[in-house]
Design a protein around this motif. Structure first.
Motif, PDB file in Angstrom:
ATOM      1  N   ASP A   1       1.013  -1.282   0.133  1.00 39.35           N
ATOM      2  CA  ASP A   1      -0.032   0.057  -0.013  1.00 39.35           C
ATOM      3  C   ASP A   1       0.876   1.167   0.186  1.00 39.35           C
ATOM      4  N   ILE A   2       0.721   1.766  -1.225  1.00 39.24           N
ATOM      5  CA  ILE A   2       1.585   3.194  -1.104  1.00 39.24           C
ATOM      6  C   ILE A   2       0.797   4.411  -1.265  1.00 39.24           C
ATOM      7  N   GLY A   3       0.726   5.029  -0.305  1.00 40.73           N
ATOM      8  CA  GLY A   3       0.093   6.412   0.159  1.00 40.73           C
ATOM      9  C   GLY A   3       0.166   7.547  -1.121  1.00 40.73           C
ATOM     10  N   ASP A   4      -0.581   8.441  -0.965  1.00 42.44           N
ATOM     11  CA  ASP A   4      -0.667   9.450  -2.071  1.00 42.44           C
ATOM     12  C   ASP A   4       0.426  10.310  -1.835  1.00 42.44           C
ATOM     13  N   HIS A   5       0.898  10.905  -3.148  1.00 44.01           N
ATOM     14  CA  HIS A   5       2.177  11.975  -3.110  1.00 44.01           C
ATOM     15  C   HIS A   5       3.584  11.279  -2.773  1.00 44.01           C
ATOM     16  N   VAL A   6       3.426  10.084  -2.893  1.00 43.12           N
ATOM     17  CA  VAL A   6       4.726   9.588  -2.575  1.00 43.12           C
ATOM     18  C   VAL A   6       5.764   9.569  -3.834  1.00 43.12           C
ATOM     19  N   PHE A   7       7.036   9.884  -3.676  1.00 43.43           N
ATOM     20  CA  PHE A   7       7.789  10.204  -4.768  1.00 43.43           C
ATOM     21  C   PHE A   7       8.973   9.278  -4.428  1.00 43.43           C
ATOM     22  N   THR A   8       9.459   8.718  -5.775  1.00 45.07           N
ATOM     23  CA  THR A   8      10.548   7.673  -5.453  1.00 45.07           C
ATOM     24  C   THR A   8      11.904   7.997  -6.596  1.00 45.07           C
ATOM     25  N   GLY A   9      12.885   7.843  -6.236  1.00 50.37           N
ATOM     26  CA  GLY A   9      14.194   8.125  -7.157  1.00 50.37           C
ATOM     27  C   GLY A   9      13.972   6.974  -8.214  1.00 50.37           C
ATOM     28  N   PRO A  10      15.283   7.103  -8.989  1.00 54.75           N
ATOM     29  CA  PRO A  10      15.421   5.662  -9.754  1.00 54.75           C
ATOM     30  C   PRO A  10      15.498   4.656  -9.139  1.00 54.75           C
ATOM     31  N   TYR A  11      15.387   3.290  -9.769  1.00 60.02           N
ATOM     32  CA  TYR A  11      15.966   1.827  -9.288  1.00 60.02           C
ATOM     33  C   TYR A  11      15.510   1.865  -7.898  1.00 60.02           C
ATOM     34  N   VAL A  12      14.414   2.245  -7.287  1.00 57.15           N
ATOM     35  CA  VAL A  12      13.830   1.752  -6.094  1.00 57.15           C
ATOM     36  C   VAL A  12      12.957   0.366  -6.185  1.00 57.15           C
ATOM     37  N   TYR A  13      13.270  -0.572  -5.434  1.00 59.79           N
ATOM     38  CA  TYR A  13      12.822  -1.995  -5.400  1.00 59.79           C
ATOM     39  C   TYR A  13      11.884  -1.972  -4.116  1.00 59.79           C
ATOM     40  N   ILE A  14      10.605  -2.482  -4.230  1.00 58.78           N
ATOM     41  CA  ILE A  14       9.536  -2.403  -3.102  1.00 58.78           C
ATOM     42  C   ILE A  14       9.037  -3.965  -3.210  1.00 58.78           C
ATOM     43  N   THR A  15       9.152  -4.725  -2.231  1.00 56.03           N
ATOM     44  CA  THR A  15       8.542  -5.921  -2.432  1.00 56.03           C
ATOM     45  C   THR A  15       7.874  -6.464  -1.014  1.00 56.03           C
ATOM     46  N   ASP A  16       6.950  -7.385  -1.127  1.00 53.16           N
ATOM     47  CA  ASP A  16       6.329  -7.850   0.107  1.00 53.16           C
ATOM     48  C   ASP A  16       6.819  -9.244   0.365  1.00 53.16           C
ATOM     49  N   GLN A  17       7.592  -9.816  -0.473  1.00 54.32           N
ATOM     50  CA  GLN A  17       7.833 -11.311  -0.541  1.00 54.32           C
ATOM     51  C   GLN A  17       9.492 -11.549  -0.452  1.00 54.32           C
ATOM     52  N   ASN A  18       9.865 -12.590   0.140  1.00 55.81           N
ATOM     53  CA  ASN A  18      11.361 -12.813   0.447  1.00 55.81           C
ATOM     54  C   ASN A  18      11.508 -14.211   0.338  1.00 55.81           C
ATOM     55  N   HIS A  19      12.457 -14.845  -0.133  1.00 54.18           N
ATOM     56  CA  HIS A  19      12.912 -16.201   0.115  1.00 54.18           C
ATOM     57  C   HIS A  19      13.300 -16.578   1.499  1.00 54.18           C
ATOM     58  N   VAL A  20      12.923 -17.805   1.880  1.00 51.59           N
ATOM     59  CA  VAL A  20      13.431 -18.018   3.016  1.00 51.59           C
ATOM     60  C   VAL A  20      14.247 -19.302   3.215  1.00 51.59           C
ATOM     61  N   TYR A  21      15.169 -19.546   4.163  1.00 51.42           N
ATOM     62  CA  TYR A  21      16.130 -20.751   4.205  1.00 51.42           C
ATOM     63  C   TYR A  21      15.912 -21.460   5.491  1.00 51.42           C
ATOM     64  N   ASP A  22      14.636 -21.845   5.749  1.00 53.75           N
ATOM     65  CA  ASP A  22      14.454 -22.636   7.244  1.00 53.75           C
ATOM     66  C   ASP A  22      15.047 -24.126   6.902  1.00 53.75           C
ATOM     67  N   ASP A  23      14.909 -24.614   5.749  1.00 56.12           N
ATOM     68  CA  ASP A  23      15.534 -25.845   5.531  1.00 56.12           C
ATOM     69  C   ASP A  23      16.913 -26.015   5.222  1.00 56.12           C
ATOM     70  N   PRO A  24      17.787 -26.291   5.729  1.00 53.24           N
ATOM     71  CA  PRO A  24      19.221 -26.340   5.187  1.00 53.24           C
ATOM     72  C   PRO A  24      19.478 -27.322   4.306  1.00 53.24           C
ATOM     73  N   ASP A  25      18.571 -28.262   4.079  1.00 54.57           N
ATOM     74  CA  ASP A  25      18.769 -29.527   3.184  1.00 54.57           C
ATOM     75  C   ASP A  25      18.112 -29.229   1.806  1.00 54.57           C
ATOM     76  N   VAL A  26      17.134 -28.121   1.690  1.00 56.50           N
ATOM     77  CA  VAL A  26      16.552 -27.927   0.389  1.00 56.50           C
ATOM     78  C   VAL A  26      17.168 -26.510  -0.303  1.00 56.50           C
ATOM     79  N   PRO A  27      17.198 -26.497  -1.555  1.00 55.05           N
ATOM     80  CA  PRO A  27      17.828 -25.393  -2.055  1.00 55.05           C
ATOM     81  C   PRO A  27      16.858 -24.033  -1.848  1.00 55.05           C
ATOM     82  N   ILE A  28      17.367 -22.768  -1.259  1.00 61.61           N
ATOM     83  CA  ILE A  28      16.548 -21.695  -1.297  1.00 61.61           C
ATOM     84  C   ILE A  28      15.585 -21.629  -2.085  1.00 61.61           C
TER      85      ILE A  28
END
Length: 147
Positions: free
Chosen positions: A40-67
């Protein structure tokens, strides 16, 4: 700039918005917004170039399974109205920025920051704030390098 919502074509995204960009926003060239659960990005938000926004990330819970084969984890992102994200800033899952926040260029942001915060660094920390009593001030911190 690229916008991405959901995971695969035809995926049922449910009744709630996955990505909301408020009115009067300016998203810098080369920026990427990748939403899987909720950004959720509010009103009148400005970003410079090459900004990265994400709500998901990889996990590494299981050390025996490739990330790359472990199921990723989502956490909502909220960017308050009137905020400015500097060039190359990275906004990670679970971030909440209050209204009128400034994110320094190149900062890697995760966590919650109140209204009128200035955040900088890798990982990002609050380096300035505003209150009616103190005006703009440097927050008290245990790290002597921040004084």
């Amino acid at each position: 700039m690229s916008l991405s919502c959901g995971m695969v074509p035809g995926h049922d995204l449910g009744p709630d918005s996955i990505l909301r960009i408020g009115g009067g926003c300016s998203i810098g060239r080369g920026s990427h917004i990748v939403a899987h659960q909720s950004i959720d990005i509010g009103d009148h938000v400005f970003t410079g170039p090459y900004v990265y926004i994400t709500d998901q990330n990889h996990v590494y819970d299981d050390p025996d399974v490739p990330i790359g084969r472990q199921w990723p984890r989502n956490s909502p992102v909220s960017i308050g109205s009137g905020s400015w994200l500097g060039a190359g800033a990275i906004i990670l899952p679970g971030t909440t920025l209050g209204r009128q926040c400034v994110v320094a260029g190149g900062a890697v942001v995760r966590g919650e920051f109140p209204d009128h915060s200035v955040v900088a660094g890798v990982p990002a920390r609050r380096v300035r704030g505003y209150s009616p009593e103190l005006g703009w001030h440097t927050p008290v911190t245990q790290d002597a390098t921040m004084r």
